[in-house]
Design an enzyme around this catalytic site. Sequence first.
Site, PDB file in Angstrom:
ATOM      1  N   GLU A   1      -3.083   3.091   2.171  1.00 37.18           N
ATOM      2  CA  GLU A   1      -2.322   3.791   0.877  1.00 37.18           C
ATOM      3  C   GLU A   1      -2.922   5.600   0.729  1.00 37.18           C
ATOM      4  OE1 GLU A   1      -3.960   4.801  -4.195  1.00 37.18           O
ATOM      5  OE2 GLU A   1      -3.682   2.403  -2.978  1.00 37.18           O
TER       6      GLU A   1
ATOM      7  N   SER B   1      -6.303  -8.296  -4.060  1.00 44.72           N
ATOM      8  CA  SER B   1      -5.426  -9.626  -2.778  1.00 44.72           C
ATOM      9  C   SER B   1      -5.874 -10.886  -1.898  1.00 44.72           C
ATOM     10  CB  SER B   1      -5.018  -8.905  -1.515  1.00 44.72           C
ATOM     11  OG  SER B   1      -6.730  -8.538  -0.514  1.00 44.72           O
TER      12      SER B   1
ATOM     13  N   CYS C   1       3.345  -1.018  -4.641  1.00 45.94           N
ATOM     14  CA  CYS C   1       2.785  -1.210  -5.789  1.00 45.94           C
ATOM     15  C   CYS C   1       3.424   0.128  -6.488  1.00 45.94           C
ATOM     16  CB  CYS C   1       1.447  -1.381  -5.731  1.00 45.94           C
ATOM     17  SG  CYS C   1       1.131  -1.251  -6.951  1.00 45.94           S
TER      18      CYS C   1
ATOM     19  N   HIS D   1      -7.124   4.941   5.113  1.00 44.14           N
ATOM     20  CA  HIS D   1      -6.830   3.547   4.110  1.00 44.14           C
ATOM     21  C   HIS D   1      -5.164   3.949   3.747  1.00 44.14           C
ATOM     22  CE1 HIS D   1      -5.671   1.635   0.475  1.00 44.14           C
ATOM     23  NE2 HIS D   1      -6.713   0.462   1.047  1.00 44.14           N
TER      24      HIS D   1
ATOM     25  N   THR E   1      -5.871   4.291  -5.597  1.00 43.90           N
ATOM     26  CA  THR E   1      -5.581   3.469  -6.292  1.00 43.90           C
ATOM     27  C   THR E   1      -6.592   2.701  -6.876  1.00 43.90           C
ATOM     28  OG1 THR E   1      -3.965   1.927  -6.250  1.00 43.90           O
ATOM     29  CG2 THR E   1      -3.024   3.651  -6.756  1.00 43.90           C
TER      30      THR E   1
ATOM     31  N   HIS F   1       0.800  -1.442  -0.218  1.00 44.13           N
ATOM     32  CA  HIS F   1       0.180   0.085  -0.019  1.00 44.13           C
ATOM     33  C   HIS F   1       1.058   1.237  -0.001  1.00 44.13           C
ATOM     34  CE1 HIS F   1      -2.834  -3.345   1.608  1.00 44.13           C
ATOM     35  NE2 HIS F   1      -3.359  -2.824   1.562  1.00 44.13           N
TER      36      HIS F   1
ATOM     37  N   SER G   1     -10.578  -4.614   2.984  1.00 45.92           N
ATOM     38  CA  SER G   1     -10.014  -4.181   1.485  1.00 45.92           C
ATOM     39  C   SER G   1     -11.001  -3.225   1.043  1.00 45.92           C
ATOM     40  CB  SER G   1      -9.961  -5.453   0.739  1.00 45.92           C
ATOM     41  OG  SER G   1      -9.549  -5.227  -0.442  1.00 45.92           O
ATOM     42  N   SER G   2     -10.247  -2.083   0.089  1.00 44.98           N
ATOM     43  CA  SER G   2     -11.073  -1.182   0.222  1.00 44.98           C
ATOM     44  C   SER G   2     -11.330  -1.636  -2.040  1.00 44.98           C
ATOM     45  CB  SER G   2     -10.413  -0.100  -0.448  1.00 44.98           C
ATOM     46  OG  SER G   2     -10.778   0.674  -1.156  1.00 44.98           O
TER      47      SER G   2
ATOM     48  N   CYS H   1      -5.710   2.306 -11.055  1.00 47.48           N
ATOM     49  CA  CYS H   1      -4.966   0.925 -11.117  1.00 47.48           C
ATOM     50  C   CYS H   1      -5.670  -0.128 -11.787  1.00 47.48           C
ATOM     51  CB  CYS H   1      -5.170   0.217  -9.854  1.00 47.48           C
ATOM     52  SG  CYS H   1      -4.478  -1.243  -9.862  1.00 47.48           S
TER      53      CYS H   1
END
Length: 334
Positions: free
Chosen positions: A138, A280, A108, A136, A177, A86, A235-236, A207
């Site tokens: 990220e 994921s 990533c 989050h 993303t 993240h 997990s978004s 993404c």
Amino acid sequence: MNIAVSKPPLTIRLCGPRGFCAGVDRAIQIVVLALKRYGAPVYVRHEIVHNRYVVEGLEAKGAVFVEELDEIPAEHRAQPVVFSAHGVPKSVPADAEARNLFYLDATCPLVSKVHKQAMRHQRLGRHVVLIGHAGHPEVIGTMGQLPEGSVSLIETVEDADAYEPVDADNLGFVTQTTLSVDDTAGVIARLGERFPKLMAPAADSICYATTNRQEAVKAAAPGCDLFLIVGAPNSSNSKRLVEVALRAGAKKSLLVQRASEIDWSDLGDITTVGLSAGASAPEVIVDEIIAAFRDRFDARVELAETVQENEHFLVNRELRDIALESADMAFVNG
């Protein structure tokens, strides 16, 4: 005399693409390869990806997950610590260097691209607007690339309506993303209406895997009595897939981590089930869920594929010369 009991027929629409994206696959490989090269323990700051099955599989191989770097014992400072896919604020590698820790960054590459876009906006004199979800990892990592106060987080259209920048003529936006084009379109449009000089990033922040998985779910959802998304509650991108399935026509959509979470007594009369997995979630759990349906139904699987993915991201230079044996990844690939 045994009388065979016929199972009710069921069609499973299996989405493609689904599951691991290139960034998640790379992050897991980094931990596995680090264990091969440096031996256990290999420390990992936060969950390497949002999936307990993956985390527990890596723990079994010798990975140790910590929330912060000060949890790493002094006697293990020569062992590597891996930063999650993240991304992390700049303060984290700086802290690692101050503690003389050896770190491997598994961010990533697509997230790293967003970091660079945010820094470019600032370099050109713009205040950065980040479209994403508060808290989050990220988002925390992206905001942490710039000095405090340099980034404003916008989550919703309502936030965009309420936002009052210091200089409305010098704004640039980036996006988390794991939000899709659909997720961000309304917020970007509203910001553009209010601030006509708002500058977009130099390249698309979304993404490819997020978009691809959502498009596959959209295609498969119409007519589904139930749509299952394999993924973690934190997990978004997985949670978004549940919403996408409902918007696209599924009568019901659920997020599950394992087959054991399915409440079979609550499914009702179903004949068509959609099935996908967040970026994921490992394929072995998808297989587990299909097997669970086949235990109870005369299930036929049909592939609902919208595009094929062939992206691949290289691991860190320190690890590239190690051959990755297929057995090392068996616990995540099924």
